[in-house]
Write an enzyme that holds these catalytic residues in place. Sequence first.
Site, PDB file in Angstrom:
ATOM      1  N   THR A 166       0.812  -1.222   0.000  1.00  0.00           N
ATOM      2  CA  THR A 166       0.000   0.000   0.000  1.00  0.00           C
ATOM      3  C   THR A 166       0.839   1.261   0.000  1.00  0.00           C
ATOM      4  O   THR A 166       0.479   2.257  -0.630  1.00  0.00           O
ATOM      5  CB  THR A 166      -0.952   0.000   1.216  1.00  0.00           C
ATOM      6  OG1 THR A 166      -1.806  -1.136   1.137  1.00  0.00           O
ATOM      7  CG2 THR A 166      -1.803   1.259   1.261  1.00  0.00           C
ATOM      8  N   SER A 220       1.232  -8.076  -1.390  1.00  0.00           N
ATOM      9  CA  SER A 220       1.823  -8.989  -0.412  1.00  0.00           C
ATOM     10  C   SER A 220       1.052 -10.304  -0.299  1.00  0.00           C
ATOM     11  O   SER A 220       1.579 -11.294   0.196  1.00  0.00           O
ATOM     12  CB  SER A 220       1.934  -8.335   0.967  1.00  0.00           C
ATOM     13  OG  SER A 220       0.678  -8.190   1.589  1.00  0.00           O
ATOM     14  N   SER A 221      -0.198 -10.348  -0.781  1.00  0.00           N
ATOM     15  CA  SER A 221      -0.936 -11.607  -0.808  1.00  0.00           C
ATOM     16  C   SER A 221      -0.277 -12.616  -1.734  1.00  0.00           C
ATOM     17  O   SER A 221      -0.517 -13.822  -1.624  1.00  0.00           O
ATOM     18  CB  SER A 221      -2.380 -11.367  -1.262  1.00  0.00           C
ATOM     19  OG  SER A 221      -3.055 -10.518  -0.360  1.00  0.00           O
ATOM     20  N   THR A 265       1.227  -5.096   4.172  1.00  0.00           N
ATOM     21  CA  THR A 265       1.019  -5.485   5.564  1.00  0.00           C
ATOM     22  C   THR A 265       0.456  -6.892   5.738  1.00  0.00           C
ATOM     23  O   THR A 265       0.683  -7.529   6.762  1.00  0.00           O
ATOM     24  CB  THR A 265       0.072  -4.493   6.277  1.00  0.00           C
ATOM     25  OG1 THR A 265      -1.179  -4.448   5.575  1.00  0.00           O
ATOM     26  CG2 THR A 265       0.676  -3.108   6.317  1.00  0.00           C
ATOM     27  N   ASP A 266      -0.274  -7.402   4.733  1.00  0.00           N
ATOM     28  CA  ASP A 266      -1.003  -8.660   4.929  1.00  0.00           C
ATOM     29  C   ASP A 266      -0.087  -9.837   5.259  1.00  0.00           C
ATOM     30  O   ASP A 266      -0.445 -10.695   6.081  1.00  0.00           O
ATOM     31  CB  ASP A 266      -1.840  -8.989   3.694  1.00  0.00           C
ATOM     32  CG  ASP A 266      -3.077  -8.118   3.587  1.00  0.00           C
ATOM     33  OD1 ASP A 266      -3.396  -7.414   4.558  1.00  0.00           O
ATOM     34  OD2 ASP A 266      -3.728  -8.136   2.522  1.00  0.00           O
ATOM     35  N   ARG A 309      -3.431 -25.349  15.229  1.00  0.00           N
ATOM     36  CA  ARG A 309      -3.874 -24.268  16.119  1.00  0.00           C
ATOM     37  C   ARG A 309      -4.946 -24.818  17.060  1.00  0.00           C
ATOM     38  O   ARG A 309      -6.039 -25.185  16.636  1.00  0.00           O
ATOM     39  CB  ARG A 309      -4.394 -23.082  15.306  1.00  0.00           C
ATOM     40  CG  ARG A 309      -3.342 -22.521  14.369  1.00  0.00           C
ATOM     41  CD  ARG A 309      -3.841 -21.310  13.592  1.00  0.00           C
ATOM     42  NE  ARG A 309      -4.022 -20.165  14.483  1.00  0.00           N
ATOM     43  CZ  ARG A 309      -5.159 -19.524  14.641  1.00  0.00           C
ATOM     44  NH1 ARG A 309      -6.252 -19.918  13.983  1.00  0.00           N
ATOM     45  NH2 ARG A 309      -5.245 -18.493  15.457  1.00  0.00           N
TER      46      ARG A 309
END
Length: 344
Positions: free
Chosen positions: A15, A60-61, A91-92, A248
């Site tokens: 971004t 970034s994806s 940021t992702d 998780r």
Amino acid sequence: MTYNTKVLLIYTGGTIGMNRNPATGALEPFDFEHLLNNVSELKQFDTQIDTCQFQPPIDSSDMSPKLWTELSHIIAARYDQYDGFVVLHGTDTMAYTASALSYMLENLTKPVIFTGSQLPIGQLRTDGKENLITSIEMAAAKDAEGHAMVPEVGIYFNSRLLRGNRTTKQSADEFNAFESFNYPHLADAGVNITYHRHRMLTPDFNKPMTPHFRLDNNVIIFSLFPGIREDLIRHIIHTPNLKAIVMRTFGSGNAPQNPWLLQALKEGTKNGKVIVNISQCMQGSVEMGRYGCGYHLQEAGVVSGYDSTVESAVTKLMFLQSHYDDPDEIRHLMNRSIRGEISA
């Protein structure tokens, strides 16, 4: 002009370096030089700032182990020429990339600081300017002995520097997009920058940085939930070529005590798969001995991920799998801190 320090600014995309397409309204990458022209303050630095960028810049994806290797090559090839590195990144997946690079750059003696923004740098209210300016200042900072103030991979965002492999993205909309819930900040930037040196890694400044360029991404992440199906879990565990699983779990590392689940995990471990227990909670640590349902996982051969982030655990497995063939050795190293990624 003679500069005291040199920093390499690496633009991967994200971004911070985007502009809004007037026809579609969508954010798209634009020329990197235009980004620099939006930050005239960079000319005030007593630091030579050179630039390098991915061609083409990526969202970034679309980040991948192949691109992590490319980034590692860029830093390794220029390591002796610069005092520090700043990586502009979307940021992702920034926390994944920062974690991966922390493992790939062994005995790092110079800063590799990731940053970006929630708003494009050309917008009036952008957070990108402060993030970029302070990241460069941190990348160039040295102590009285001439050593880097931040000799590790970090993420700088919204006035705080965080350990890269301890960080996760916590907000899609706020300027404080990142936090390291299980490790305190490495530095805080207000009127002055306060470096918390006792929290930082201590490399051997007399030895070279050793770069690594191999990763093995035969790993998967899955989250447990009430009602999870046996056939799907077994399908995952018996996937050919799969070497490791980041599982998780609930709370402090708990899972349903269904006999089929424990049996499936035992089968996976027996077949050489490394199964790592990571809590779904953002803060806290896995303690499989606290409750019976966690203890049974231990008996099934599941190893604790302690207070690791998911991003750090999965990239650590990729790194270890590319260097070791013995699952027991990988399990042993998953229980040890090799880059400050866990508190064990």
